[in-house]
Design an enzyme around this catalytic site. Structure first.
Site, PDB file in Angstrom:
ATOM      1  N   GLU A   1       0.817  -1.222   0.000  1.00 16.50           N
ATOM      2  CA  GLU A   1       0.000   0.000   0.000  1.00 16.50           C
ATOM      3  C   GLU A   1       0.850   1.271   0.000  1.00 16.50           C
ATOM      4  O   GLU A   1       1.552   1.540   0.974  1.00 16.50           O
ATOM      5  CB  GLU A   1      -0.888  -0.004   1.245  1.00 16.50           C
ATOM      6  CG  GLU A   1      -1.794   1.209   1.351  1.00 16.50           C
ATOM      7  CD  GLU A   1      -2.815   1.083   2.482  1.00 16.50           C
ATOM      8  OE1 GLU A   1      -2.513   0.414   3.487  1.00 16.50           O
ATOM      9  OE2 GLU A   1      -3.910   1.658   2.337  1.00 16.50           O
TER      10      GLU A   1
ATOM     11  N   GLU B   1     -12.496   0.899   4.122  1.00 19.32           N
ATOM     12  CA  GLU B   1     -11.608   1.064   5.276  1.00 19.32           C
ATOM     13  C   GLU B   1     -11.829   2.442   5.890  1.00 19.32           C
ATOM     14  O   GLU B   1     -11.766   3.463   5.211  1.00 19.32           O
ATOM     15  CB  GLU B   1     -10.133   0.947   4.873  1.00 19.32           C
ATOM     16  CG  GLU B   1      -9.225   1.041   6.092  1.00 19.32           C
ATOM     17  CD  GLU B   1      -7.758   1.165   5.720  1.00 19.32           C
ATOM     18  OE1 GLU B   1      -6.951   0.362   6.201  1.00 19.32           O
ATOM     19  OE2 GLU B   1      -7.415   2.091   4.950  1.00 19.32           O
TER      20      GLU B   1
HETATM   21  C1  LER Z   1      -3.970   1.359   6.087  1.00 21.49           C
HETATM   22  O1  LER Z   1      -4.643   0.575   5.157  1.00 21.49           O
HETATM   23  C2  LER Z   1      -4.034   2.801   5.750  1.00 21.49           C
HETATM   24  O2  LER Z   1      -4.679   3.172   4.820  1.00 21.49           O
HETATM   25  C3  LER Z   1      -3.238   3.743   6.539  1.00 21.49           C
HETATM   26  O3  LER Z   1      -3.692   5.058   6.353  1.00 21.49           O
HETATM   27  C4  LER Z   1      -3.169   3.446   8.002  1.00 21.49           C
HETATM   28  O4  LER Z   1      -2.011   2.774   8.248  1.00 21.49           O
HETATM   29 MN    MN Z   2      -5.707   1.688   3.408  1.00 16.94          MN
END
Ligand code: LER
Ligand code: MN
Length: 284
Positions: free
Chosen positions: A146, A240
């Site tokens: 990510e 999320e």
């Molecule tokens: C986690 O998926 C995320 O998006 C971050 O901002 C937090 O660690």
């Molecule tokens: Mn995230």
């Protein structure tokens, strides 16, 4: 497409006491749940898997490098601790029945050294990710890395850099998670970023620009869905956001106000919005 929600809406450390959430999420129409844990000690993997299966829910597994864990540190013992953490995470994902293990896995979240990344750090990232190949293959798991926005990491902020990293790693089990919250800050256009990821796109966090209810802000969802269709993405779309009243989460994710009337509204209204946006995009 499969629709999920991340457990960080309810807890920083998913455990047995949270299994009661699962029937509710199934009933609301989720296909699965993204289980989040940052500390793997004592995680009741078998119980969680059983509960997911008995509710006919799929799952993905999410974590992050935190504290001193870093895959790109100049200290070899720190790099090796990060590798061990990630290998443990890959095995837990497999034991849960997840095919995706995802999160920011290069430099600890929130670590900002006040300079750009170095070539040496990039080389360590490539080597560190390559070293996970055998464990990923043995467990039939894909790692979705990510990129985070510039206020959470200095190391990997954009889809373009994530593509370059994947192309250097050259392992089809190492790909990218695009989170629309981070991309909204770092990309010129989220749809273009998704298109540029192409085959490297392995996972998506569907978040509104303020981490509120998907569909309630200015993320260009129409463009997101047409880009997902253009690259033939058929994986998970996971909502999320973060529990507003859970101290550790609020501190880590900088949540200083309620982002919606309730966390359930983020999940439920977000799911209705995403499902209908997806259907509309197919109808075009
Ligand atoms: C986690 O998926 C995320 O998006 C971050 O901002 C937090 O660690
Ligand atoms: Mn995230």
């Amino acid at each position: 497409m499969k629709f999920g929600v991340n457990t960080l809406l309810w807890t920083a450390a998913f455990d047995r006491e949270h299994l009661g959430l699962l029937p509710r999420l199934k009933e609301r129409g989720f296909d699965g749940v993204e289980i989040a844990r940052f500390d793997f000690n004592g995680f009741p993997v078998a119980d969680v898997r059983r509960a997911l299966e008995s509710n006919a829910l799929g799952c993905t597994f999410c974590s992050a490098l935190t504290g001193s864990l870093s895959l790109i540190s100049d200290d070899a013992s720190v790099r090796s601790a990060a590798r061990k953490f990630l290998e443990d995470g890959i095995r837990i994902a497999a034991d849960l029945g997840a095919k995706i293990f995802t999160g920011p896995f290069l430099s600890p979240v929130g670590y900002l050294p006040g300079r750009r990344r170095t070539e040496e750090e990039w080389r360590r990232a490539v080597e560190g990710l390559q070293s996970l190949g055998p464990v990923l293959a043995a467990n039939d798991v894909t790692l979705a890395i990510e990129p985070l926005n510039r206020f959470e990491t200095y190391f990997l902020n954009t889809a373009a850099d994530a593509v370059a990293l994947c192309e250097a790693v050259e392992d089809p089990r190492v790909g990218v998670l695009l989170d629309t919250f981070h991309a909204n800050i770092e990309e010129k256009q989220i749809g273009e970023a998704l298109r540029s990821l192409g085959r490297h796109l392995k996972h998506v966090h569907t978040c509104e620009n303020d981490r509120g209810i998907p569909g309630s802000g200015h993320v260009e969802w129409k463009d997101v869905f047409s880009a997902l269709q253009a690259v033939g993405y058929d994986g998970w779309l996971v909502i999320e956001s973060f529990g507003f009243s859970i101290k550790e989460i609020a501190a880590a994710a900088c949540i200083w106000r309620d982002l919606a009337p309730s966390v359930e509204a983020i999940a439920d209204e977000g799911l209705s919005f995403l499902r209908s946006s997806f259907s509309l995009s197919r109808a075009v």
